[in-house]
Scaffold this active site. Sequence first.
Site, PDB file in Angstrom:
ATOM      1  N   SER A  15       0.824  -1.205   0.000  1.00 26.65           N
ATOM      2  CA  SER A  15       0.000   0.000   0.000  1.00 26.65           C
ATOM      3  C   SER A  15       0.862   1.260   0.000  1.00 26.65           C
ATOM      4  O   SER A  15       1.670   1.472   0.910  1.00 26.65           O
ATOM      5  CB  SER A  15      -0.912  -0.006   1.233  1.00 26.65           C
ATOM      6  OG  SER A  15      -1.473   1.265   1.452  1.00 26.65           O
ATOM      7  N   GLY A  16       0.655   2.104  -1.007  1.00 22.93           N
ATOM      8  CA  GLY A  16       1.409   3.358  -1.069  1.00 22.93           C
ATOM      9  C   GLY A  16       1.116   4.281   0.093  1.00 22.93           C
ATOM     10  O   GLY A  16       2.018   4.925   0.637  1.00 22.93           O
TER      11      GLY A  16
END
Length: 200
Positions: A15-16
């Site tokens: 997840s960024g």
Amino acid sequence: MPATKVVDYYFAPMSGYAYLGHARFAEIATGAGAKVRYHPLDMAQVFAAAGSFPPAKYPDVRQKHRKADMARWAAKLGLPINTSPAFWPVPMALACRVIVGAGTIGADQGAVVNAVLSAVWVHDLNIAEVDDMAKALDLHGLDAEPVLAAASDRNVVASAEAETKAAIDKGIFGSPTYMLGDDWFFGQDRLDFLGDLLAR
């Protein structure tokens, strides 16, 4: 003596926004003397259960906004980022097992999570491949061999799979999500609210 506050941290290993929030979250939790329980998730399953779809499938116009937003946050937080990583998305099972396995051997799970997230968003490593995972851990000064060995233990494999099911049953729908008791904070941009609650 007051009870230790516990924050449940639900996130996808690729997840960024988990990457952007991780260091700040760790700082907030440490400053408040809170314990963190790490819940790495296979977000493909979470999205499917929630009836939504993953960022990789966003239309181009939304992808453009998302990348610009991530770049702004990275600049604000002083973090390096490649908003178009070479290996994203990839299967997350290995990364989930690595994070869960690290906890079973007493390794610093927070540091392992940082290494995994940075592998995707900074180092262009494939967290679905054992060799690249070892490189990611080594880059952050972590001993890869015992962590990877723990990740292959069948009990760890089962525990990692159970994390995603438990999160779906709880109603988790996105990454990162931070929970303190009955209070939920979805998104690293809500960390100020978590910090305020921990400070009370």
